[in-house]
Structure formats: structure tokens, C-alpha cells
Design a protein around this motif. Sequence first.
Motif, PDB file in Angstrom:
ATOM      1  N   HIS A   1     -41.761 -27.945  -1.280  1.00  0.00           N
ATOM      2  CA  HIS A   1     -43.178 -28.023  -1.595  1.00  0.00           C
ATOM      3  C   HIS A   1     -43.504 -27.100  -2.766  1.00  0.00           C
ATOM      4  CE1 HIS A   1     -44.154 -30.524   1.819  1.00  0.00           C
ATOM      5  NE2 HIS A   1     -43.354 -29.767   2.542  1.00  0.00           N
ATOM      6  N   ASP A   2     -44.535 -27.474  -3.517  1.00  0.00           N
ATOM      7  CA  ASP A   2     -44.934 -26.698  -4.685  1.00  0.00           C
ATOM      8  C   ASP A   2     -45.228 -25.239  -4.339  1.00  0.00           C
ATOM      9  OD1 ASP A   2     -44.676 -28.999  -6.148  1.00  0.00           O
ATOM     10  OD2 ASP A   2     -46.821 -29.404  -6.263  1.00  0.00           O
ATOM     11  N   ALA A   3     -45.701 -24.987  -3.142  1.00  0.00           N
ATOM     12  CA  ALA A   3     -46.045 -23.622  -2.736  1.00  0.00           C
ATOM     13  C   ALA A   3     -44.824 -22.702  -2.716  1.00  0.00           C
ATOM     14  CB  ALA A   3     -46.707 -23.634  -1.358  1.00  0.00           C
ATOM     15  N   HIS A   4     -43.626 -23.264  -2.666  1.00  0.00           N
ATOM     16  CA  HIS A   4     -42.400 -22.466  -2.656  1.00  0.00           C
ATOM     17  C   HIS A   4     -41.952 -22.072  -4.056  1.00  0.00           C
ATOM     18  CE1 HIS A   4     -41.459 -24.659   1.342  1.00  0.00           C
ATOM     19  NE2 HIS A   4     -42.163 -23.577   1.556  1.00  0.00           N
ATOM     20  N   CYS A   5     -42.603 -22.613  -5.084  1.00  0.00           N
ATOM     21  CA  CYS A   5     -42.201 -22.363  -6.466  1.00  0.00           C
ATOM     22  C   CYS A   5     -43.066 -21.283  -7.111  1.00  0.00           C
ATOM     23  CB  CYS A   5     -42.328 -23.647  -7.282  1.00  0.00           C
ATOM     24  SG  CYS A   5     -41.288 -25.000  -6.670  1.00  0.00           S
ATOM     25  N   HIS A   6     -42.502 -20.636  -8.139  1.00  0.00           N
ATOM     26  CA  HIS A   6     -43.265 -19.661  -8.915  1.00  0.00           C
ATOM     27  C   HIS A   6     -44.390 -20.363  -9.650  1.00  0.00           C
ATOM     28  CE1 HIS A   6     -40.757 -16.121  -8.357  1.00  0.00           C
ATOM     29  NE2 HIS A   6     -39.693 -16.886  -8.521  1.00  0.00           N
ATOM     30  N   GLU A   7     -45.405 -19.609 -10.046  1.00  0.00           N
ATOM     31  CA  GLU A   7     -46.547 -20.153 -10.770  1.00  0.00           C
ATOM     32  C   GLU A   7     -46.081 -20.903 -12.022  1.00  0.00           C
ATOM     33  OE1 GLU A   7     -50.559 -18.601 -13.008  1.00  0.00           O
ATOM     34  OE2 GLU A   7     -49.633 -17.312 -11.500  1.00  0.00           O
ATOM     35  N   GLY A   8     -46.656 -22.083 -12.249  1.00  0.00           N
ATOM     36  CA  GLY A   8     -46.295 -22.893 -13.405  1.00  0.00           C
ATOM     37  C   GLY A   8     -45.164 -23.869 -13.141  1.00  0.00           C
ATOM     38  N   TYR A   9     -44.594 -23.808 -11.941  1.00  0.00           N
ATOM     39  CA  TYR A   9     -43.498 -24.702 -11.578  1.00  0.00           C
ATOM     40  C   TYR A   9     -43.901 -25.556 -10.379  1.00  0.00           C
ATOM     41  CZ  TYR A   9     -40.449 -22.116 -14.684  1.00  0.00           C
ATOM     42  OH  TYR A   9     -39.893 -21.543 -15.790  1.00  0.00           O
ATOM     43  N   VAL A  10     -43.288 -26.726 -10.267  1.00  0.00           N
ATOM     44  CA  VAL A  10     -43.532 -27.614  -9.140  1.00  0.00           C
ATOM     45  C   VAL A  10     -42.201 -28.009  -8.513  1.00  0.00           C
ATOM     46  CG1 VAL A  10     -45.740 -28.522  -9.976  1.00  0.00           C
ATOM     47  CG2 VAL A  10     -43.610 -29.620 -10.671  1.00  0.00           C
ATOM     48  N   CYS A  11     -42.270 -28.477  -7.302  1.00  0.00           N
ATOM     49  CA  CYS A  11     -41.061 -28.848  -6.556  1.00  0.00           C
ATOM     50  C   CYS A  11     -40.660 -30.284  -6.867  1.00  0.00           C
ATOM     51  CB  CYS A  11     -41.328 -28.688  -5.062  1.00  0.00           C
ATOM     52  SG  CYS A  11     -39.877 -29.038  -4.044  1.00  0.00           S
ATOM     53  N   PHE A  12     -39.415 -30.481  -7.224  1.00  0.00           N
ATOM     54  CA  PHE A  12     -38.852 -31.812  -7.406  1.00  0.00           C
ATOM     55  C   PHE A  12     -38.080 -32.127  -6.134  1.00  0.00           C
ATOM     56  CE2 PHE A  12     -35.727 -34.928  -8.809  1.00  0.00           C
ATOM     57  CZ  PHE A  12     -36.515 -35.788  -9.548  1.00  0.00           C
ATOM     58  N   GLU A  13     -38.670 -32.944  -5.271  1.00  0.00           N
ATOM     59  CA  GLU A  13     -38.047 -33.280  -3.993  1.00  0.00           C
ATOM     60  C   GLU A  13     -37.073 -34.427  -4.205  1.00  0.00           C
ATOM     61  OE1 GLU A  13     -40.960 -33.726  -0.874  1.00  0.00           O
ATOM     62  OE2 GLU A  13     -42.217 -32.200  -1.802  1.00  0.00           O
ATOM     63  N   ARG A  14     -35.875 -34.277  -3.704  1.00  0.00           N
ATOM     64  CA  ARG A  14     -34.865 -35.317  -3.886  1.00  0.00           C
ATOM     65  C   ARG A  14     -34.043 -35.507  -2.624  1.00  0.00           C
ATOM     66  NH1 ARG A  14     -30.470 -33.044  -7.958  1.00  0.00           N
ATOM     67  NH2 ARG A  14     -29.488 -31.710  -6.462  1.00  0.00           N
ATOM     68  N   SER A  15     -33.449 -36.678  -2.511  1.00  0.00           N
ATOM     69  CA  SER A  15     -32.652 -36.979  -1.323  1.00  0.00           C
ATOM     70  C   SER A  15     -31.158 -37.040  -1.649  1.00  0.00           C
ATOM     71  CB  SER A  15     -33.090 -38.312  -0.715  1.00  0.00           C
ATOM     72  OG  SER A  15     -32.965 -39.349  -1.671  1.00  0.00           O
ATOM     73  N   LYS A  16     -30.831 -37.134  -2.930  1.00  0.00           N
ATOM     74  CA  LYS A  16     -29.431 -37.190  -3.332  1.00  0.00           C
ATOM     75  C   LYS A  16     -29.208 -36.191  -4.455  1.00  0.00           C
ATOM     76  CE  LYS A  16     -28.976 -41.841  -1.706  1.00  0.00           C
ATOM     77  NZ  LYS A  16     -28.759 -43.222  -1.996  1.00  0.00           N
ATOM     78  N   LYS A  17     -28.684 -36.654  -5.575  1.00  0.00           N
ATOM     79  CA  LYS A  17     -28.457 -35.781  -6.730  1.00  0.00           C
ATOM     80  C   LYS A  17     -29.228 -36.289  -7.944  1.00  0.00           C
ATOM     81  CE  LYS A  17     -24.030 -33.654  -5.650  1.00  0.00           C
ATOM     82  NZ  LYS A  17     -22.671 -33.383  -6.135  1.00  0.00           N
ATOM     83  N   GLN A  18     -30.500 -36.674  -7.739  1.00  0.00           N
ATOM     84  CA  GLN A  18     -31.309 -37.141  -8.848  1.00  0.00           C
ATOM     85  C   GLN A  18     -31.447 -36.027  -9.887  1.00  0.00           C
ATOM     86  OE1 GLN A  18     -32.191 -37.234  -5.610  1.00  0.00           O
ATOM     87  NE2 GLN A  18     -33.314 -39.086  -5.112  1.00  0.00           N
ATOM     88  N   HIS A  19     -31.566 -36.432 -11.158  1.00  0.00           N
ATOM     89  CA  HIS A  19     -31.738 -35.471 -12.244  1.00  0.00           C
ATOM     90  C   HIS A  19     -33.080 -34.768 -12.104  1.00  0.00           C
ATOM     91  CE1 HIS A  19     -31.784 -33.711 -16.203  1.00  0.00           C
ATOM     92  NE2 HIS A  19     -32.984 -34.224 -16.394  1.00  0.00           N
TER      93      HIS A  19
END
Length: 90
Positions: A1-19
Motif C-alpha cells: 500500500h502507498d502508506a508503506h512508501c516514503h513521501e513522493g512514492y507509491v506502491c506498485f503491487e504485483r503478483s509475479k515479476k512485472q516491471h
Amino acid sequence: HDAHCHEGYVCFERSKKQHVPGCIGLGVHGKDYCYDINAAPINQLRSLSGGLRALAAGLGECQGSCSADADCEGSLQCFFRSVDGLEEVP
């Protein structure tokens, strides 16, 4: 979740090895990574969560998660994926 990232960053949720936008390498299978939203293509799918979702007056193009067209900005429509979630968003 975005709340786990430092300010200015967002979470890229993935299920495999997406870029992960703006990152080099494959990372660990199934692990999520924080990235700079400015490094992402304009049409990068992005799921707003927690406080970010609550602040959204209307979800923009390629933003989610919507439950109905009313959650979307202007004339945009909410796209519902099937259970497997593999369809491309039009």
C-alpha cells in the motif's frame, strides 16, 4: 500500500515479476515495490488506497479502485475485471 512508501512514492503491487516503472531488474517474485509516480507512463494503472483514496474527489484515467461510474472523474467509466483480473483495461 502507498502508506508503506516514503513521501513522493507509491506502491506498485504485483503478483509475479512485472516491471516496476523507473526501476532496473526483476526484483523478488510477488513482492511489491515503491516507485516515483513521475517515473511511470501517463497510462500506468494505479490503485489509490487508504488516505489517498479517501481524498480522491473523482478517480482519473487509469486510477482505481472504483466500484461504480460515480467514483470516476467526468465521463470516465469504471471498468470491472473478471475474477482472474487478466483483461486489459480499455
